[in-house]
Design an enzyme around this catalytic site. Sequence first.
Site, PDB file in Angstrom:
ATOM      1  CG  HIS A  75      17.055  43.961  26.384  1.00 25.04           C
ATOM      2  ND1 HIS A  75      17.090  42.936  25.473  1.00 25.04           N
ATOM      3  CD2 HIS A  75      15.732  44.119  26.707  1.00 25.04           C
ATOM      4  CE1 HIS A  75      15.863  42.477  25.283  1.00 25.04           C
ATOM      5  NE2 HIS A  75      15.026  43.186  26.007  1.00 25.04           N
ATOM      6  CG  HIS A 113       3.227  45.147  25.753  1.00 22.44           C
ATOM      7  ND1 HIS A 113       2.996  46.211  26.583  1.00 22.44           N
ATOM      8  CD2 HIS A 113       2.165  45.057  24.914  1.00 22.44           C
ATOM      9  CE1 HIS A 113       1.830  46.755  26.245  1.00 22.44           C
ATOM     10  NE2 HIS A 113       1.301  46.078  25.235  1.00 22.44           N
ATOM     11  CB  SER A 149      12.315  42.989  29.016  1.00 22.77           C
ATOM     12  OG  SER A 149      11.040  42.566  28.589  1.00 22.77           O
ATOM     13  N   GLY A 189      -1.645  44.100  28.733  1.00 24.19           N
ATOM     14  CA  GLY A 189      -0.676  44.701  29.651  1.00 24.19           C
ATOM     15  C   GLY A 189      -1.091  46.074  30.143  1.00 24.19           C
ATOM     16  CG  ASP A 209       9.316  46.237  24.263  1.00 22.96           C
ATOM     17  OD1 ASP A 209       9.311  46.944  23.239  1.00 22.96           O
ATOM     18  OD2 ASP A 209       9.994  45.186  24.372  1.00 22.96           O
TER      19      ASP A 209
HETATM   20  C1  LIG Z   1       8.258  43.758  21.552  1.00 24.27           C
HETATM   21  S1  LIG Z   1       7.609  42.287  22.211  1.00 24.27           S
HETATM   22  C2  LIG Z   1       8.188  42.284  23.873  1.00 24.27           C
HETATM   23  C3  LIG Z   1       9.642  42.039  24.049  1.00 24.27           C
HETATM   24  C4  LIG Z   1      10.099  42.046  25.485  1.00 24.27           C
HETATM   25  N1  LIG Z   1       9.615  43.222  26.203  1.00 24.27           N
HETATM   26  C5  LIG Z   1      11.611  42.010  25.568  1.00 24.27           C
HETATM   27  O1  LIG Z   1      12.255  43.074  25.593  1.00 24.27           O
HETATM   28  O2  LIG Z   1      12.158  40.923  25.619  1.00 24.27           O
HETATM   29  C6  LIG Z   1       5.917  42.680  22.442  1.00 24.27           C
HETATM   30  C7  LIG Z   1       5.108  41.559  23.071  1.00 24.27           C
HETATM   31  O3  LIG Z   1       3.818  42.071  23.438  1.00 24.27           O
HETATM   32  C8  LIG Z   1       2.870  41.037  23.271  1.00 24.27           C
HETATM   33  N2  LIG Z   1       1.552  41.694  23.238  1.00 24.27           N
HETATM   34  C9  LIG Z   1       0.872  42.180  22.175  1.00 24.27           C
HETATM   35  N3  LIG Z   1      -0.236  42.815  22.588  1.00 24.27           N
HETATM   36  C10 LIG Z   1      -0.254  42.732  23.945  1.00 24.27           C
HETATM   37  C11 LIG Z   1      -1.120  43.240  24.957  1.00 24.27           C
HETATM   38  N4  LIG Z   1      -2.207  43.961  24.641  1.00 24.27           N
HETATM   39  N5  LIG Z   1      -0.823  42.989  26.246  1.00 24.27           N
HETATM   40  C12 LIG Z   1       0.284  42.266  26.576  1.00 24.27           C
HETATM   41  N6  LIG Z   1       1.138  41.765  25.668  1.00 24.27           N
HETATM   42  C13 LIG Z   1       0.885  42.007  24.362  1.00 24.27           C
HETATM   43  C14 LIG Z   1       3.308  40.362  22.001  1.00 24.27           C
HETATM   44  O4  LIG Z   1       2.776  39.049  21.923  1.00 24.27           O
HETATM   45  C15 LIG Z   1       4.830  40.380  22.160  1.00 24.27           C
HETATM   46  O5  LIG Z   1       5.278  39.200  22.769  1.00 24.27           O
END
Ligand SMILES: C[S@@+](CC[C@H](N)C(=O)[O-])C[C@H]1O[C@@H](n2cnc3c(N)ncnc32)[C@H](O)[C@@H]1O
Length: 281
Positions: A18, A41, A99, A143, A163
Site C-alpha cells: 500500500h 485481485h 487497495s 482478474g 495481488d
Molecule cells: C491478497 S487479497 C487482495 C488484497 C487487496 N489487493 C488489497 O491490497 O487490499 C487477494 C484477493 O483475490 C481474490 N481472488 C482469488 N482468486 C481470484 C481471481 N482468480 N480473480 C480475482 N480475484 C481473486 C481473493 O478472494 C482475495 O480477496
Amino acid sequence: MNYRHAFHVANVGDVLKHMVLIQVLAHLRAKAKPFAVIDTHAGAGAYDLAGPASSRTGEWRGGLGRLLGAPGAPDAVRAYLDQVGAVQGEFGPTMYPGSPLLAARLLRPGDRLVAVERHPEEHAALDDLLGRAPGVTVRDGDGYAALTALLPPPERRGLILMDPPFEDRAEYQAMAAALTRAHRRFATGVFLLWYPIKDPGAVAMLHQMLEDSGIPRVLAVDLTVRPTTRLAGMAGCGLILVNPPWRLDETLRDALPWLAARLEVEPGAGRWQVDWLRGED
Ligand SMILES: C[S@@+](CC[C@H](N)C(=O)[O-])C[C@H]1O[C@@H](n2cnc3c(N)ncnc32)[C@H](O)[C@@H]1O
C-alpha cells in the site's frame, strides 16, 4: 478460494504494497492526463482491525501497529500513514483501507478504477463500498482473464495491480504469465505485483522468469522481517514493478531501512533489497 484478506490485513505485506501503491498513484496524479487503475485481485476494499478475523490473527500489530506513532518515518511511510489516517477519520478509527479504496480515493475526475474480485462475499462487500463511486467499476470473475479485455486502456496511462492470494506455489508462474500477456498489450503501463517470501527458491524462480521474459524496466523490491530459513510462515514479501515511476527506486532505498528496522521480529532480522532485474533495453 479459502483465502480471506481480513485475516492478514495491515500486515507487513499490506504495509509495503500500500505504501508503494500510494507512491505510484501520486506519480500518475502529477500529470494532468487521465489514468486508469486495474486492480485484478481487489478484496473487500475496507476491513475492521477490531473485527473477528483481524483480531484472531493480530497480524496488523506486526505491520501497521509497529508504525503508529513511531518517530522519524520517511516521507513514503508518512504518506501511507496519512492515507490510513484519512480513511479512519471517515470510516471509523479501527478501519483499514484495501487497495481499491486507496486507489478510489486518489482518482481525479476523469480517472478510472476497475476492481476485479472473484470471491462472492468479498465482491459483494466491495460492490457495496465502491460500486457507485465516481470513476469506479467493480467486476466479478477472474482478474487475470479480465485484463485481456481491459488492456490497453483508452487513456494509455495507468497502473495494473496484481495481488493474488498465493494459495499455492503455482501462483508465481501464473502471475508471471499474466504479466507477460498484459505487457504485450500495454507495454507502457506501470505494473505492480505482490508476492510472499516464504520459500526463497520460489522467489528466485519468479525473478528468473521475469528476466527471461524480455520485459524491460523491471524493479524487484524485497522486505523480510524474520529469517527466511525458518519454515513457519511468511518471512516477508516482495514487489515487482514494471516501468516504475522515475526515482521510486531511490524513494524506496530511503524508506526500506527504516521499515525493516521497525518491522523486524528480532534484532538484525530485518532485510531489504531494491534491485533492477532488467533496466532499459
Ligand atoms: C491478497 S487479497 C487482495 C488484497 C487487496 N489487493 C488489497 O491490497 O487490499 C487477494 C484477493 O483475490 C481474490 N481472488 C482469488 N482468486 C481470484 C481471481 N482468480 N480473480 C480475482 N480475484 C481473486 C481473493 O478472494 C482475495 O480477496
